[in-house]
Design a protein around this motif. Structure first.
Motif, PDB file in Angstrom:
ATOM      1  N   ASN A 244       5.030  -3.127 -16.390  1.00 47.58           N
ATOM      2  CA  ASN A 244       5.779  -1.994 -15.319  1.00 47.58           C
ATOM      3  C   ASN A 244       4.863  -1.746 -14.138  1.00 47.58           C
ATOM      4  O   ASN A 244       4.981  -0.459 -13.896  1.00 47.58           O
ATOM      5  CB  ASN A 244       6.322  -1.059 -16.131  1.00 47.58           C
ATOM      6  CG  ASN A 244       7.459  -0.157 -15.471  1.00 47.58           C
ATOM      7  OD1 ASN A 244       7.993  -0.857 -14.672  1.00 47.58           O
ATOM      8  ND2 ASN A 244       7.772   0.744 -15.859  1.00 47.58           N
ATOM      9  N   ILE A 245       4.062  -2.640 -13.371  1.00 44.73           N
ATOM     10  CA  ILE A 245       3.302  -2.325 -12.578  1.00 44.73           C
ATOM     11  C   ILE A 245       3.687  -1.534 -11.185  1.00 44.73           C
ATOM     12  O   ILE A 245       3.550  -0.754 -10.714  1.00 44.73           O
ATOM     13  CB  ILE A 245       2.470  -3.599 -11.806  1.00 44.73           C
ATOM     14  CG1 ILE A 245       1.539  -3.432 -10.932  1.00 44.73           C
ATOM     15  CG2 ILE A 245       3.563  -4.546 -11.248  1.00 44.73           C
ATOM     16  CD1 ILE A 245       0.290  -2.561 -11.355  1.00 44.73           C
ATOM     17  N   SER A 246       5.209  -2.004 -10.866  1.00 43.51           N
ATOM     18  CA  SER A 246       5.930  -1.260  -9.596  1.00 43.51           C
ATOM     19  C   SER A 246       6.267   0.291  -9.948  1.00 43.51           C
ATOM     20  O   SER A 246       6.228   1.032  -9.146  1.00 43.51           O
ATOM     21  CB  SER A 246       7.389  -1.696  -9.475  1.00 43.51           C
ATOM     22  OG  SER A 246       8.085  -1.911 -10.530  1.00 43.51           O
ATOM     23  N   GLN A 247       6.096   0.584 -11.207  1.00 43.76           N
ATOM     24  CA  GLN A 247       6.370   2.011 -11.476  1.00 43.76           C
ATOM     25  C   GLN A 247       5.149   2.868 -11.840  1.00 43.76           C
ATOM     26  O   GLN A 247       5.021   4.021 -11.481  1.00 43.76           O
ATOM     27  CB  GLN A 247       7.110   2.294 -13.033  1.00 43.76           C
ATOM     28  CG  GLN A 247       8.691   1.557 -12.579  1.00 43.76           C
ATOM     29  CD  GLN A 247       9.472   2.390 -11.469  1.00 43.76           C
ATOM     30  OE1 GLN A 247       9.370   3.543 -11.393  1.00 43.76           O
ATOM     31  NE2 GLN A 247      10.265   1.732 -10.926  1.00 43.76           N
ATOM     32  N   LYS A 248       4.130   2.073 -12.376  1.00 39.80           N
ATOM     33  CA  LYS A 248       2.893   2.765 -12.511  1.00 39.80           C
ATOM     34  C   LYS A 248       1.726   2.633 -11.406  1.00 39.80           C
ATOM     35  O   LYS A 248       0.806   3.643 -11.642  1.00 39.80           O
ATOM     36  CB  LYS A 248       2.228   2.014 -13.743  1.00 39.80           C
ATOM     37  CG  LYS A 248       3.208   2.199 -14.968  1.00 39.80           C
ATOM     38  CD  LYS A 248       2.535   1.709 -16.177  1.00 39.80           C
ATOM     39  CE  LYS A 248       3.351   2.008 -17.456  1.00 39.80           C
ATOM     40  NZ  LYS A 248       2.826   1.268 -18.668  1.00 39.80           N
TER      41      LYS A 248
ATOM     42  N   ASN B 288      14.045  10.523  -6.904  1.00 35.04           N
ATOM     43  CA  ASN B 288      14.374   9.098  -6.342  1.00 35.04           C
ATOM     44  C   ASN B 288      13.307   8.472  -5.697  1.00 35.04           C
ATOM     45  O   ASN B 288      13.356   7.476  -4.757  1.00 35.04           O
ATOM     46  CB  ASN B 288      15.394   9.680  -4.961  1.00 35.04           C
ATOM     47  CG  ASN B 288      14.834  10.693  -4.364  1.00 35.04           C
ATOM     48  OD1 ASN B 288      13.360  11.158  -4.301  1.00 35.04           O
ATOM     49  ND2 ASN B 288      15.582  10.943  -3.413  1.00 35.04           N
ATOM     50  N   GLY B 289      11.879   8.833  -6.016  1.00 35.38           N
ATOM     51  CA  GLY B 289      10.941   7.889  -5.647  1.00 35.38           C
ATOM     52  C   GLY B 289      10.432   7.871  -4.243  1.00 35.38           C
ATOM     53  O   GLY B 289       9.741   6.670  -3.808  1.00 35.38           O
ATOM     54  N   ASN B 290      10.713   9.028  -3.447  1.00 34.85           N
ATOM     55  CA  ASN B 290      10.407   8.818  -2.150  1.00 34.85           C
ATOM     56  C   ASN B 290       9.389   9.594  -1.606  1.00 34.85           C
ATOM     57  O   ASN B 290       8.987   9.946  -0.392  1.00 34.85           O
ATOM     58  CB  ASN B 290      11.655   9.172  -0.940  1.00 34.85           C
ATOM     59  CG  ASN B 290      12.264  10.473  -1.258  1.00 34.85           C
ATOM     60  OD1 ASN B 290      11.612  11.291  -2.274  1.00 34.85           O
ATOM     61  ND2 ASN B 290      13.288  11.058  -0.671  1.00 34.85           N
ATOM     62  N   TYR B 291       8.726  10.544  -2.676  1.00 37.83           N
ATOM     63  CA  TYR B 291       7.483  11.370  -2.554  1.00 37.83           C
ATOM     64  C   TYR B 291       8.006  12.587  -1.658  1.00 37.83           C
ATOM     65  O   TYR B 291       7.182  13.401  -1.304  1.00 37.83           O
ATOM     66  CB  TYR B 291       6.355  10.641  -1.715  1.00 37.83           C
ATOM     67  CG  TYR B 291       5.828   9.453  -2.270  1.00 37.83           C
ATOM     68  CD1 TYR B 291       5.158   9.588  -3.556  1.00 37.83           C
ATOM     69  CD2 TYR B 291       5.845   8.367  -1.762  1.00 37.83           C
ATOM     70  CE1 TYR B 291       4.651   8.504  -4.308  1.00 37.83           C
ATOM     71  CE2 TYR B 291       5.317   7.032  -2.314  1.00 37.83           C
ATOM     72  CZ  TYR B 291       4.849   7.280  -3.659  1.00 37.83           C
ATOM     73  OH  TYR B 291       4.384   6.190  -4.048  1.00 37.83           O
TER      74      TYR B 291
END
Length: 599
Positions: free
Chosen positions: A70-74, A213-216
């Motif tokens: 799960n590299i894209s999330q970690k 939502n993963g946009n910081y």
């Protein structure tokens, strides 16, 4: 050269490890030992922490075959990038290729978290970070910390720890959190810990965020945040040189040992050294909370049952007006009840000649909702019922339901048995009521209504230890305002001996005088009792069931007798909480005395 003291310490360590190993059972389990070791880095190209990085890719080679989980999330990259790099695994190596141009004279860190695992047992290499600089120097400062939930002090996992530089010419530092991405970012592990490395020697604003939502950006209502009250300076500690752990003379002793013993000595030395290294860093603690939205909202309208509608609001409904639009009457046709916190409004209706009620909900003069609600969940609208269904509905008998207030039907000292009927009561036929207390039978027992809606009926009884009681309601003895009556029922309860209960005495010593809330909770953290104090005091809690209890204190800064979230805009932290350092086991016929110095 290794000092005599350090040499002797190493010899002692070797002897201890050998003794422990020889005390263990020498036979390995069937099938061979399980591989618990994570992959080890053999080399990286360019070398980790290299300056003058050129090109757009790097590679890392390990001592065994690996894969990415799960590299894209970690993966976390600082400074953040608009496009995620391309990650490829080739045997024992990872190749990382950037898909956007790198900034000049900038130190980058690529944090893998626990995404790199071996392919056999999936053991992760924890917190591996590749750092490089596009300039002629690599920033080498670090900042470590921990994120916990402000309400229960539990570690917060998968929370972004973000750093901002105070170098924006157009935006104030406090508003960067809402408008630009952080300069450095990391993510907390299962223990809530985070590590930010490769930092420049300058002050930073540290903020924690559960980024939905993963946009910081802090831009979602359900996101939780935490912040530090002042700017922080990172630290520099000289990296560990594992090879320097041995001198030549010590290595001669080490080299003469069996390979398995050598491995255990190495593991012990490395673990102890890394632990001591990490402990030298200042740990910055952030407490995350969800900001309370000050906007009044109607969360939900529920048809609880026939002729009962519940309106749930975000805030106390003191300024709320609910207006019927399609029905009115000259007599009272509904009664309103407020919850203890006034944030829930319940309407009880008379039987109305309509199936659907149209309402408008106003907050002062503002319209919150326009509602159409059914009044009977079981009844179909006109034209939808068959002739058979109409006949079955006419035959169906409905009764007035009720609940009883005593937990497990046990009456404790100071309690009053109370029956709560589902609808407002119009009539109670006292000659149809019977109270049995032990061997005594009392017709037409004393009772009283505990509320203005006439739903809660109290039956005071003489408390006698070890006695059985029963309140007997004959059929149709209680009639509500719609003419619905109860079924014949017996409400049974009993008292216990005082020896069946325990007593808890708590001496409280807060750090300063202010409002506090003390909560007695079950071991599942369900609140059983709340008490209030302001300074040093002793509180006695009697008649406790034998069980495990938790004590929690709230620093009630605004004196409203409840825990309140913080507010980032006003720089208000969530109200502080604390837990007693142990679970308290209360025993029957026993007095527990505890002393709590609250910090």
């Amino acid at each position: 050269m290794l000092s005599v003291r350090h040499f002797l310490n190493l010899i002692c360590l070797v002897v201890c490890v050998i003794s422990l190993i020889r005390c263990a059972h020498p036979v390995q389990p069937g099938g061979g030992p399980k591989d618990d070791d994570p992959p080890q880095v053999l080399r990286s190209e360019p070398k980790n922490r290299s300056p003058n990085f050129e090109g757009n890719k790097f590679s890392v080679t390990f001592d065994e075959y690996i894969e990415l989980d799960n590299i894209s999330q970690k993966v976390m990259i600082s400074p953040p990038m608009g496009k995620l790099p391309e990650f490829k695994v080739k045997g024992k190596s990872i190749q990382v290729k950037f898909r956007e141009e790198l900034k000049e004279n900038t130190t980058y860190s690529v944090y893998f978290g626990d995404a790199i695992v071996d392919i056999t047992e999936r053991n992760p290499i924890l917190n591996y970070t590749y750092i490089f600089s596009t300039g002629d120097r690599v920033d080498s400062m670090s900042l470590h910390g921990n994120v916990i939930d402000a309400f229960n002090l539990q570690p917060a996992q998968d929370v972004y720890a973000m750093l901002y530089k105070d170098n924006n010419d157009t935006l104030p530092l406090d508003s960067l959190f809402f408008n630009i991405q952080p300069y450095y970012v990391s993510k907390t592990d299962v223990n809530g810990d985070f590590h930010l490395n490769g930092l420049a020697d300058e002050p930073y604003l540290l903020v924690a965020l559960t980024d939905l939502n993963g946009n910081y950006f802090y831009d979602q209502p359900g996101e939780t945040i935490g912040f530090n009250d002042s700017l922080l300076m990172p630290q520099y500690l000289k990296p560990i040189d594992i090879d320097s752990l041995f001198s030549d003379s010590a290595f001669m002793i080490y080299d003469s040992l069996d390979y398995d013993i050598q491995e255990k000595i190495i593991d012990s030395l490395i673990y102890d050294t890394i632990k001591k290294f990490d402990e030298q860093f200042t740990q910055h603690e952030l407490k995350i909370f969800k900001e309370a939205d000050s906007t009044q909202k109607l969360f939900k309208t529920s048809l609880v049952s026939k002729n009962i509608i519940e309106f749930s609001f975000a805030w106390p409904a003191d300024s709320i007006l609910i207006k019927p639009l399609n029905f009115s009457a000259d007599t009272t046709w509904y009664i309103e009840e407020l919850s203890a916190k006034h944030d829930t409004v319940t309407w009880f209706f008379k039987n109305l000649p309509i199936d659907t009620l149209e309402l408008v909900v106003l907050n002062n003069s503002d319209t919150l909702e326009h509602i159409f609600t059914r009044l009977d969940p079981k009844r179909k609208l006109p034209g939808q019922q068959s002739r058979k269904e109409k006949k079955e509905e006419a035959k169906r008998k409905e009764y007035l339901d009720f609940t009883f207030n005593l937990n497990r039907n046990v009456l404790k000292p100071g309690q009053i048995p109370t029956i709560t009927f589902k609808h407002p009561v119009d009539t109670i036929l006292t000659d149809s009521l019977l109270l049995i207390a032990g061997t005594d039978s009392i017709w037409q027992p004393e009772f009283s209504f505990a509320d203005s809606l006439h739903r809660n009926v109290q039956f005071p009884v003489e408390y006698v230890e070890g006695t059985k009681y029963s309140i007997r309601l004959a059929d149709s003895s209680v009639i509500d305002w719609n003419g619905m009556h109860n079924k014949e029922s017996n409400v049974n309860f009993a008292t216990r001996s005082s020896r069946d209960y325990g007593v808890l005495v708590i001496s409280l010593h807060p750090p300063h005088e202010q409002d506090y809330v003390l909560q007695l909770m079950s071991d599942k953290e369900n609140i059983l009792k709340e008490m209030y104090f302001q300074s040093d005091t002793t509180i006695t809690i009697e008649n406790l069931d034998p069980a495990a209890y938790i004590l929690k204190v709230i620093f009630d800064d605004n004196g409203n007798r409840q825990w309140d979230n913080g507010n980032y805009g006003y720089k208000i932290q969530a109200e502080k909480v604390g837990y007693y350092n142990q679970t308290i086991s209360v025993r029957a016929n026993w007095e527990m005395v505890e002393d709590w110095i609250i910090k």
